[in-house]
Design an enzyme around this catalytic site. Structure first.
Site, PDB file in Angstrom:
ATOM      1  N   ASP A 196       0.837  -1.208   0.000  1.00  0.00           N
ATOM      2  CA  ASP A 196       0.000   0.000   0.000  1.00  0.00           C
ATOM      3  C   ASP A 196       0.872   1.259   0.000  1.00  0.00           C
ATOM      4  O   ASP A 196       0.352   2.375  -0.059  1.00  0.00           O
ATOM      5  CB  ASP A 196      -1.020  -0.008   1.142  1.00  0.00           C
ATOM      6  CG  ASP A 196      -0.388   0.034   2.521  1.00  0.00           C
ATOM      7  OD1 ASP A 196       0.853  -0.065   2.623  1.00  0.00           O
ATOM      8  OD2 ASP A 196      -1.144   0.167   3.504  1.00  0.00           O
ATOM      9  N   SER A 197       2.207   1.076   0.012  1.00  0.00           N
ATOM     10  CA  SER A 197       3.119   2.203  -0.228  1.00  0.00           C
ATOM     11  C   SER A 197       2.839   2.832  -1.586  1.00  0.00           C
ATOM     12  O   SER A 197       3.284   3.953  -1.859  1.00  0.00           O
ATOM     13  CB  SER A 197       4.575   1.728  -0.155  1.00  0.00           C
ATOM     14  OG  SER A 197       4.763   0.587  -0.976  1.00  0.00           O
TER      15      SER A 197
ATOM     16  N   ASP B 146      -1.177  -6.378  -0.419  1.00  0.00           N
ATOM     17  CA  ASP B 146      -1.241  -5.713   0.889  1.00  0.00           C
ATOM     18  C   ASP B 146      -2.693  -5.326   1.210  1.00  0.00           C
ATOM     19  O   ASP B 146      -3.372  -4.705   0.377  1.00  0.00           O
ATOM     20  CB  ASP B 146      -0.387  -4.437   0.811  1.00  0.00           C
ATOM     21  CG  ASP B 146       0.329  -4.120   2.103  1.00  0.00           C
ATOM     22  OD1 ASP B 146       0.172  -4.865   3.088  1.00  0.00           O
ATOM     23  OD2 ASP B 146       1.072  -3.119   2.113  1.00  0.00           O
TER      24      ASP B 146
ATOM     25  N   GLU C 176       9.532  -3.678  10.376  1.00  0.00           N
ATOM     26  CA  GLU C 176       9.896  -2.356   9.830  1.00  0.00           C
ATOM     27  C   GLU C 176      10.488  -1.441  10.892  1.00  0.00           C
ATOM     28  O   GLU C 176       9.927  -1.285  11.991  1.00  0.00           O
ATOM     29  CB  GLU C 176       8.638  -1.708   9.218  1.00  0.00           C
ATOM     30  CG  GLU C 176       8.916  -0.331   8.639  1.00  0.00           C
ATOM     31  CD  GLU C 176       7.962   0.071   7.531  1.00  0.00           C
ATOM     32  OE1 GLU C 176       7.079  -0.726   7.141  1.00  0.00           O
ATOM     33  OE2 GLU C 176       8.108   1.215   7.035  1.00  0.00           O
TER      34      GLU C 176
END
Ligand code: KIV
Length: 256
Positions: A46-47, A85, A182
């Site tokens: 979804d970046s 995602d 992350e």
């Protein structure tokens, strides 16, 4: 090749001591290039909200966006497993998580990813029980960036590092096949990687991970206006496009 054989790498790499190279792709040509390059797995992250759609963060991305881009990327991939995602609020309940995971699989994903640790174990278990493989995501959670007030490093205190380990184990126990970790303090990573049977895929979390993931635009220099501190771009695709566009424009103008 069916989803299970594509996903084999998530089960075989760690016992064999092989690192997993994951990159993001959001469209047909990029996904096809990465697949041809031999990347182990492709994440339609979804970046894309930031590097493709131009939003300030990922919180405006919708399920329809993710289905659209997963379809496009999956069309370009013949070999690598494609991870779709789940965007913010698409997995608030286990039922919703399963329904939306199915949409991503119908769009061509072989597995789905969602953000959250022990607090999302029921969603991971429900999707897994529905026969869909799940990749977890702990540490800094981009979908929570507004509440968090920025992209901050996680696991800085012994208590925070312990909580991350607890989350990682909960994600594994719920059935996840891997976990993205992350922006975790590098020293906190080794105990997590050592404690898990499933692979840890780090992003900005140092070398003590079973694999690494970054956004293709960051790797390729395709989003030159911002590069995360932990990324060393290996190409200057943005500059190449700018130069080609300028040369083309000059050529067209020169012909008038
Ligand atoms: O959305 C995404 O691309 C991600 C990766 C950067 C891990 O979650």
């Amino acid at each position: 090749m069916n989803a299970n054989s594509r996903l084999e790498i998530f089960h075989t790499a760690k016992p064999q001591g092989k690192k997993i190279a994951m990159l993001t792709a959001y469209d047909y040509p990029t996904a096809r290039l990465l697949d041809e390059a031999g990347v182990d797995t492709i994440l339609v992250g979804d970046s894309l909200g930031m590097v493709v759609l131009g939003y300030p963060d990922t919180t405006l991305v919708t399920m329809d966006d993710m289905v659209h881009h997963t379809r496009a990327a999956a069309r370009g991939v013949q070999r690598a497993p494609v991870i779709g995602d789940l965007p913010i609020h698409s997995y608030d309940t286990p039922e919703q998580a399963v329904a939306n995971a199915r949409r991503l699989v119908e769009a061509g994903a072989h597995a789905v990813k969602l953000e959250g640790g022990a607090d999302h174990a029921t969603q991971i278990a429900a999707i897994t029980a529905a026969g869909i493989a799940v990749v977890g995501h702990i540490g800094m959670l981009p979908q929570s960036v507004r509440e968090e007030g920025g992209y901050k490093i996680k696991g800085k205190t012994p208590e925070a590092a312990e909580q991350l380990l607890h989350d990682a184990l909960a994600v594994e126990a719920a059935g996840a096949i891997a976990v993205v970790v992350e922006l975790v303090k590098h020293e906190a990573m080794r105990p997590i990687t050592q404690a898990l049977r499933i692979p840890t895929i780090g992003i900005g979390s140092g070398e003590d991970c079973d694999g690494q993931v970054i956004v293709i635009h960051d790797l390729a220099g395709l989003f030159p206006w911002f590069t995360p501190k932990f990324v060393k771009p290996l190409a200057t695709a943005g500059a190449t496009i700018r130069e080609a566009a300028a040369a083309y424009t000059a050529k067209v103008h020169g012909a008038s």
